[in-house]
Structures are given as C-alpha cells and as structure tokens.
Design an enzyme around this catalytic site. Structure first.
Site, PDB file in Angstrom:
ATOM      1  N   TYR A   1     -50.490  -1.119  23.063  1.00 29.92           N
ATOM      2  CA  TYR A   1     -50.719   0.217  22.528  1.00 29.92           C
ATOM      3  C   TYR A   1     -50.663   0.082  21.003  1.00 29.92           C
ATOM      4  CZ  TYR A   1     -49.290   5.257  22.376  1.00 29.92           C
ATOM      5  OH  TYR A   1     -49.167   6.607  22.165  1.00 29.92           O
TER       6      TYR A   1
ATOM      7  N   ASP B   1     -52.155   0.920  16.973  1.00 27.12           N
ATOM      8  CA  ASP B   1     -52.899   1.840  16.115  1.00 27.12           C
ATOM      9  C   ASP B   1     -54.025   1.106  15.391  1.00 27.12           C
ATOM     10  OD1 ASP B   1     -51.678   4.299  16.611  1.00 27.12           O
ATOM     11  OD2 ASP B   1     -49.977   3.802  15.328  1.00 27.12           O
TER      12      ASP B   1
ATOM     13  N   ARG C   1     -52.138  18.282  25.449  1.00 22.26           N
ATOM     14  CA  ARG C   1     -52.266  18.823  24.091  1.00 22.26           C
ATOM     15  C   ARG C   1     -53.642  19.432  23.879  1.00 22.26           C
ATOM     16  NH1 ARG C   1     -52.136  13.031  20.687  1.00 22.26           N
ATOM     17  NH2 ARG C   1     -53.855  12.057  21.784  1.00 22.26           N
TER      18      ARG C   1
ATOM     19  N   ARG D   1     -36.092  13.014  11.944  1.00 28.42           N
ATOM     20  CA  ARG D   1     -35.779  13.242  10.521  1.00 28.42           C
ATOM     21  C   ARG D   1     -34.691  14.288  10.339  1.00 28.42           C
ATOM     22  NH1 ARG D   1     -41.632  13.975   9.497  1.00 28.42           N
ATOM     23  NH2 ARG D   1     -42.494  11.870   9.436  1.00 28.42           N
TER      24      ARG D   1
ATOM     25  N   ARG E   1     -41.974   5.176  18.650  1.00 29.49           N
ATOM     26  CA  ARG E   1     -43.159   5.445  17.819  1.00 29.49           C
ATOM     27  C   ARG E   1     -42.955   6.679  16.942  1.00 29.49           C
ATOM     28  NH1 ARG E   1     -48.367   3.715  18.976  1.00 29.49           N
ATOM     29  NH2 ARG E   1     -49.224   5.766  18.591  1.00 29.49           N
TER      30      ARG E   1
ATOM     31  N   GLU F   1     -56.634  18.294  26.488  1.00 28.14           N
ATOM     32  CA  GLU F   1     -56.555  16.889  26.920  1.00 28.14           C
ATOM     33  C   GLU F   1     -55.699  16.714  28.179  1.00 28.14           C
ATOM     34  OE1 GLU F   1     -55.888  14.360  23.501  1.00 28.14           O
ATOM     35  OE2 GLU F   1     -54.791  12.916  24.712  1.00 28.14           O
TER      36      GLU F   1
ATOM     37  N   ARG G   1     -54.006   4.405  31.605  1.00 26.53           N
ATOM     38  CA  ARG G   1     -54.244   5.833  31.715  1.00 26.53           C
ATOM     39  C   ARG G   1     -55.597   6.119  31.090  1.00 26.53           C
ATOM     40  NH1 ARG G   1     -51.383   8.444  35.208  1.00 26.53           N
ATOM     41  NH2 ARG G   1     -51.179  10.386  34.003  1.00 26.53           N
TER      42      ARG G   1
HETATM   43  P1  FAD Z   1     -61.579  -0.276  21.130  1.00 29.61           P
HETATM   44  O1  FAD Z   1     -61.742   0.729  20.064  1.00 29.61           O
HETATM   45  O2  FAD Z   1     -61.234   0.211  22.491  1.00 29.61           O
HETATM   46  O3  FAD Z   1     -62.921  -1.139  21.206  1.00 29.61           O
HETATM   47  C1  FAD Z   1     -63.212  -2.020  22.262  1.00 29.61           C
HETATM   48  C2  FAD Z   1     -64.704  -1.963  22.498  1.00 29.61           C
HETATM   49  O4  FAD Z   1     -65.085  -2.994  23.406  1.00 29.61           O
HETATM   50  C3  FAD Z   1     -65.188  -0.665  23.124  1.00 29.61           C
HETATM   51  O5  FAD Z   1     -66.127  -0.036  22.289  1.00 29.61           O
HETATM   52  C4  FAD Z   1     -65.808  -1.095  24.456  1.00 29.61           C
HETATM   53  O6  FAD Z   1     -66.971  -0.343  24.772  1.00 29.61           O
HETATM   54  C5  FAD Z   1     -66.168  -2.543  24.190  1.00 29.61           C
HETATM   55  N1  FAD Z   1     -66.238  -3.380  25.403  1.00 29.61           N
HETATM   56  C6  FAD Z   1     -65.244  -3.591  26.302  1.00 29.61           C
HETATM   57  N2  FAD Z   1     -65.667  -4.443  27.269  1.00 29.61           N
HETATM   58  C7  FAD Z   1     -66.936  -4.786  26.974  1.00 29.61           C
HETATM   59  C8  FAD Z   1     -67.907  -5.645  27.584  1.00 29.61           C
HETATM   60  N3  FAD Z   1     -67.614  -6.349  28.688  1.00 29.61           N
HETATM   61  N4  FAD Z   1     -69.123  -5.754  27.010  1.00 29.61           N
HETATM   62  C9  FAD Z   1     -69.425  -5.050  25.880  1.00 29.61           C
HETATM   63  N5  FAD Z   1     -68.559  -4.238  25.260  1.00 29.61           N
HETATM   64  C10 FAD Z   1     -67.310  -4.102  25.789  1.00 29.61           C
HETATM   65  N6  FAD Z   1     -54.794   4.813  16.249  1.00 29.61           N
HETATM   66  C11 FAD Z   1     -54.432   5.275  15.022  1.00 29.61           C
HETATM   67  O7  FAD Z   1     -54.284   4.492  14.079  1.00 29.61           O
HETATM   68  N7  FAD Z   1     -54.238   6.616  14.810  1.00 29.61           N
HETATM   69  C12 FAD Z   1     -54.399   7.536  15.798  1.00 29.61           C
HETATM   70  O8  FAD Z   1     -54.210   8.737  15.563  1.00 29.61           O
HETATM   71  C13 FAD Z   1     -54.781   7.072  17.088  1.00 29.61           C
HETATM   72  N8  FAD Z   1     -54.962   7.948  18.092  1.00 29.61           N
HETATM   73  C14 FAD Z   1     -55.366   7.489  19.308  1.00 29.61           C
HETATM   74  C15 FAD Z   1     -55.596   8.432  20.302  1.00 29.61           C
HETATM   75  C16 FAD Z   1     -56.037   8.015  21.537  1.00 29.61           C
HETATM   76  C17 FAD Z   1     -56.321   9.044  22.586  1.00 29.61           C
HETATM   77  C18 FAD Z   1     -56.194   6.618  21.803  1.00 29.61           C
HETATM   78  C19 FAD Z   1     -56.618   6.143  23.149  1.00 29.61           C
HETATM   79  C20 FAD Z   1     -55.958   5.680  20.817  1.00 29.61           C
HETATM   80  C21 FAD Z   1     -55.545   6.105  19.547  1.00 29.61           C
HETATM   81  N9  FAD Z   1     -55.365   5.208  18.510  1.00 29.61           N
HETATM   82  C22 FAD Z   1     -54.980   5.671  17.272  1.00 29.61           C
HETATM   83  C23 FAD Z   1     -55.559   3.751  18.714  1.00 29.61           C
HETATM   84  C24 FAD Z   1     -56.977   3.296  18.341  1.00 29.61           C
HETATM   85  O9  FAD Z   1     -57.917   3.908  19.184  1.00 29.61           O
HETATM   86  C25 FAD Z   1     -57.028   1.764  18.504  1.00 29.61           C
HETATM   87  O10 FAD Z   1     -56.102   1.164  17.644  1.00 29.61           O
HETATM   88  C26 FAD Z   1     -58.372   1.187  18.221  1.00 29.61           C
HETATM   89  O11 FAD Z   1     -59.369   1.812  18.970  1.00 29.61           O
HETATM   90  C27 FAD Z   1     -58.330  -0.290  18.590  1.00 29.61           C
HETATM   91  O12 FAD Z   1     -59.578  -0.833  18.432  1.00 29.61           O
HETATM   92  P2  FAD Z   1     -60.088  -2.016  19.351  1.00 29.61           P
HETATM   93  O13 FAD Z   1     -61.295  -2.524  18.658  1.00 29.61           O
HETATM   94  O14 FAD Z   1     -59.004  -3.000  19.646  1.00 29.61           O
HETATM   95  O15 FAD Z   1     -60.450  -1.345  20.754  1.00 29.61           O
HETATM   96  N1  UDP Z   2     -44.243  12.350  23.288  1.00 24.96           N
HETATM   97  C1  UDP Z   2     -43.669  13.381  24.001  1.00 24.96           C
HETATM   98  N2  UDP Z   2     -43.849  14.657  23.564  1.00 24.96           N
HETATM   99  C2  UDP Z   2     -44.567  14.964  22.483  1.00 24.96           C
HETATM  100  C3  UDP Z   2     -45.157  13.916  21.748  1.00 24.96           C
HETATM  101  C4  UDP Z   2     -44.990  12.613  22.179  1.00 24.96           C
HETATM  102  O1  UDP Z   2     -43.039  13.145  25.016  1.00 24.96           O
HETATM  103  O2  UDP Z   2     -44.691  16.158  22.164  1.00 24.96           O
HETATM  104  C5  UDP Z   2     -44.038  10.961  23.774  1.00 24.96           C
HETATM  105  C6  UDP Z   2     -45.138  10.529  24.738  1.00 24.96           C
HETATM  106  O3  UDP Z   2     -44.575   9.697  25.728  1.00 24.96           O
HETATM  107  C7  UDP Z   2     -46.070   9.746  23.840  1.00 24.96           C
HETATM  108  C8  UDP Z   2     -45.083   9.074  22.880  1.00 24.96           C
HETATM  109  O4  UDP Z   2     -44.054  10.058  22.686  1.00 24.96           O
HETATM  110  O5  UDP Z   2     -46.810   8.792  24.557  1.00 24.96           O
HETATM  111  C9  UDP Z   2     -45.667   8.633  21.556  1.00 24.96           C
HETATM  112  O6  UDP Z   2     -46.246   9.731  20.891  1.00 24.96           O
HETATM  113  P1  UDP Z   2     -47.513   9.591  19.965  1.00 24.96           P
HETATM  114  O7  UDP Z   2     -47.706  10.860  19.239  1.00 24.96           O
HETATM  115  O8  UDP Z   2     -47.378   8.357  19.183  1.00 24.96           O
HETATM  116  O9  UDP Z   2     -48.658   9.436  21.068  1.00 24.96           O
HETATM  117  P2  UDP Z   2     -50.263   9.272  20.866  1.00 24.96           P
HETATM  118  O10 UDP Z   2     -50.692  10.263  19.821  1.00 24.96           O
HETATM  119  O11 UDP Z   2     -50.479   7.868  20.453  1.00 24.96           O
HETATM  120  O12 UDP Z   2     -50.782   9.607  22.210  1.00 24.96           O
END
Ligand code: FAD
Ligand code: UDP
Length: 381
Positions: free
Chosen positions: A347, A349, A276, A175, A171, A299, A246
């Site tokens: 996993y 985005d 972080r 560079r 991911r 976090e 997780r």
């Molecule tokens: P979700 O956003 O999880 O939506 C699913 C929804 O379903 C939830 O609101 C939940 O409440 C609902 N639901 C589940 N079961 C039920 C039920 N039985 N009845 C009613 N409602 C229900 N992506 C990026 O592009 N850039 C980022 O920087 C980035 N950072 C992230 C950081 C973190 C910590 C995490 C966890 C994810 C990150 N992502 C990021 C990924 C991004 O969150 C997901 O791509 C996006 O949320 C996917 O959307 P989704 O609709 O599939 O799922």
């Molecule tokens: N990672 C790491 N150290 C860092 C940043 C990332 O080991 O400082 C690893 C970690 O396993 C993470 C993965 O690289 O889950 C992908 O990083 P990314 O920034 O895409 O994670 P996210 O922001 O989606 O949690």
C-alpha cells in the site's frame, strides 16, 4: 534489444524515463487506454471539473529528490487536504484526530497538554501492538477508535481490524494542536493540469515508445529485461491462487454549485454502506469558483473479483504464505523484476512509488553497466 516496462503508472513511467535518459530503448505497455495508472485524472465534460477517476489522489512528500523530480514534469499547485468525518455518533468532526476533534468529541476545552493527558487516560497499555485495533487502542483509546475507525475500517477492508496490520493505522497522524490538514509532509500539492498530463510528460522522451490498450501477455517481442508493475500473481497467471485485494465502486453524481465543504467527507459508521464522498472540484481550488457545477463520487469498497481493478492489497497482520510463495517464484524467474504497488503488493503512496522507482532505476543501470542479473524485487514485498 529494448527493455519492456509493464504499466504506465508512476512506477513504470519513472523507471522508463530513467532507462531512456541513460540511452536505452524502452517499450511501455499498459492495458488501459490512458497513462498514469490509478492516479489518472480527466476533465469531466459535463461539469468541467478535473476528476480523479480512480479515487482522490493528493500528492504529499517529505522526499526532496521526489519533490524536485515532479516539478520537472508539472506545475505543482499548493494544496492543503482537509477531511471531515461523520463519526459513528452522526456528528461532523475534522480528521485526523487533533485538538479540536478531541475537545468537540469529549465536550472539553483543553489545551495541548490537557488533551494529551486526557487521551493518555483513555488509551490501553499494550506493549507491542500487533494489529490495527491494538495500535488504535494504544494511541487513541476505545471511544475515538469506535467513533472514527472501527466501522470505516471494517467497510474499507472487509476484515476485522484485529486481522489488519498496525501499519495501516499509523498512516494517520494524531495531533495535539489545532492543525486540521490531513498530511504532515512539507510538500503537498496537486499538478495544475492533472496527473495524467504529468505522467505523459515523464513518458515523453525520444527512447520511449508507449502502447496503450495492450496487455503484456499479448506481446511476442523478446526484451533485454521486463520491469513489471502489474500484480505479481497475474504475471504467474494466478497459478498458486489469487492474492487478496479490495476494489472500489464509485457512484457518480453531479449537482449545481458545490455539494460539501471539504474535498472528502468520511462516513465512519458501519451501517452506512459507503466509506466516503469525494467532491473533486476542491482538488483544484485555483479554478473551483469558476465552475458552476460539481461532480462527486460516493465510494464503496468490496472484495476484488477476477474482472475487477485491484486497488488496495490486503496485507494480513500475520504471515502471508501465498505472497511468500509468489515472492519465491519471482526470485526463481529470470528476465523480470517486479516494482510498484502491485508488483510488490504494498500500500504505497505516489511519492513512495516515485522514490522507489528512482532508486530501482539507479540499481538497474548499475546492473546493466556491470552485466549483472537484475533482482526480482528492488524493495522487499
Ligand atoms: P498503478 O498506478 O496501479 O499502475 C499500474 C499499471 O499497470 C496500471 O495502469 C495497469 O493498467 C497496468 N497493468 C497491470 N498489469 C498489466 C498487464 N499485464 N499488461 C499491461 N498493463 C498492465 N497516493 C498518494 O500519494 N496520495 C493519495 O491521495 C492516494 N490516494 C489513493 C487513493 C486510492 C483509492 C488508491 C487505490 C490509491 C491511492 N494512492 C494515493 C496510491 C497511488 O494510487 C499509487 O501510489 C500509485 O498509483 C502507484 O503507482 P504504480 O505505478 O505502482 O501502480
Ligand atoms: N480510517 C478510518 N476512518 C477514517 C479514515 C481512515 O478507519 O475516517 C482507517 C482506514 O482503515 C484506512 C486507514 O485508516 O484504510 C488509512 O487511512 P488513509 O486516509 O490513509 O486511507 P486512504 O486515503 O489511503 O484510503
């Protein structure tokens, strides 16, 4: 009969909009009190900062269809994500690993070719890297792996890096120039008024009814078809067992002015209990200077229990038989399709969620037109 979309995150909202625009009636339910799923943003009343409630979310994409789609629903402000990392040696470097990181870490002053040769001399030759650790050793070598990735990954995933798939390591870019921005994609932006307003705009269509604070399992209505973006194992009431996720805990703190010089600072040493610290005002550089206070999230990652929010699906490096059993169960069940991060246990985005939901909706509409059965999955889990 109308269609039911479970989940008002990007996957659910984009699917719902496409069905509605094609003239179908849709009910969208979400058990949370807000739309946008894990991308939810809200303004913190104490500091006025737009806060990424479930962790930092940066929109980045190379997909032109997705880029023009999001601009229909929000003003996307250019945003270049920068991450600093406190490595296992306690020193502060830029991530992803780039020319500056390499020179600062090894105490050298090499150009791109020299740095490439230096890293090549450090890497291990593994023909087919089968897991996270092997992938890291073949790409950056043992020293950088231990400094930046090993400890962080153990904390983040609660597993040995050897047990995780190589794809997680891939991911992040590596560079040999001095570009310190985090992502490679041509479009990187944050919606000016936050993700929640953007998703609300996607859902704002005459054929869509949204019910918040409602679990799918509470509904008694019969639907033409259900598009389920919740966890696939929860749909089947965990009858075969629980898929491993997780979850995250956030320790929130506020301060005057600003706390750190980047939106995200990673703490890579295994002995530091958190992964972080995110300072949210940096996600809105156009307004950050006008805000006197700041809000930060420290976090922590841990195993997801029955009452916790599932954040990251844990994909093992080898075969996952429990997931396969759920996939088979889903394929044998009529009337429901599984989409999104949770539905397909991947996993992904936001841009990928949107791209997949748009493609899935094309297919749904084709099935509806032809009177064909919808598949259980539009993308293989
Ligand atoms: P979700 O956003 O999880 O939506 C699913 C929804 O379903 C939830 O609101 C939940 O409440 C609902 N639901 C589940 N079961 C039920 C039920 N039985 N009845 C009613 N409602 C229900 N992506 C990026 O592009 N850039 C980022 O920087 C980035 N950072 C992230 C950081 C973190 C910590 C995490 C966890 C994810 C990150 N992502 C990021 C990924 C991004 O969150 C997901 O791509 C996006 O949320 C996917 O959307 P989704 O609709 O599939 O799922
Ligand atoms: N990672 C790491 N150290 C860092 C940043 C990332 O080991 O400082 C690893 C970690 O396993 C993470 C993965 O690289 O889950 C992908 O990083 P990314 O920034 O895409 O994670 P996210 O922001 O989606 O949690």
């Amino acid at each position: 009969m109308r269609y039911c979309i479970v989940g008002a995150g990007f996957s659910g909202a984009v699917s719902a909009r496409a069905l509605a625009e094609a003239g179908h009636k849709v009910l969208v339910v979400d058990e949370r009190a807000h739309v946008a799923g894990n991308s939810h943003t809200t303004r913190d009343p104490e500091t006025g900062v737009m806060t990424h409630v479930y962790g930092p979310h940066i929109f980045h994409t190379g997909d032109e269809r997705v880029w023009s789609y999001v601009q229909r629903f929000a003003t996307m402000r250019p945003y270049q994500h920068r991450v600093r990392a406190i490595a296992a040696n306690g020193k502060n470097y830029g991530l992803p690993v780039n020319l500056t990181t390499i020179n600062e870490f090894f105490g050298t002053s090499k150009g791109p070719d020299g740095a490439r040769a230096l890293i090549a001399s450090k890497t291990e030759k593994i023909v087919w890297p089968a897991n996270f650790e092997e992938q890291a050793l073949t790409m950056i070598g043992r020293e950088l792996y231990h400094a930046f990735f090993r400890g962080y990954t153990i904390k983040q995933w609660g597993m040995k890096p050897k047990e995780l798939p190589a794809s997680i390591f891939r991911r992040l870019p590596l560079r040999f120039n001095s570009d310190e921005t985090y992502y490679d994609h041509p479009h990187q932006a944050i919606p000016e008024r936050g993700y929640t307003e953007m998703v609300a705009a996607i859902l704002d269509a005459p054929n869509i009814e949204v019910q918040l604070g409602v679990k799918f399992e509470e509904l008694t209505e019969e639907f033409a078809h259900v598009i389920y973006s919740g966890p696939v194992d929860s749909y089947f009431k965990y009858e075969l067992g629980r898929l491993a996720y997780r979850t995250l805990d956030f320790e929130v703190f506020r301060a005057e002015g600003s706390y750190q010089n980047a939106a995200v600072v990673n703490y890579c040493a295994e002995h530091v209990p958190y992964t972080r610290i995110t300072e949210h005002k940096h996600f809105a550089p156009w307004e950050a200077d006008s805000l006197a206070k700041t809000i930060c999230y420290r976090e922590f990652s841990r195993a997801c229990g029955a009452e916790d929010i599932p954040y990251y699906p844990i994909r093992f490096a080898g075969e996952d038989s429990l997931l396969q059993s759920y996939v088979e169960r889903a394929r044998a069940t009529k009337g429901v399709s599984f989409v999104g991060r949770l539905g397909s246990f991947r996993y992904i985005d936001m841009d990928v969620s949107i791209a997949e939901a748009l493609a899935a909706a094309d297919r749904m509409l084709e099935c509806i037109r032809e009177g064909a059965e919808m598949p259980a999955f539009f993308v293989e889990p």
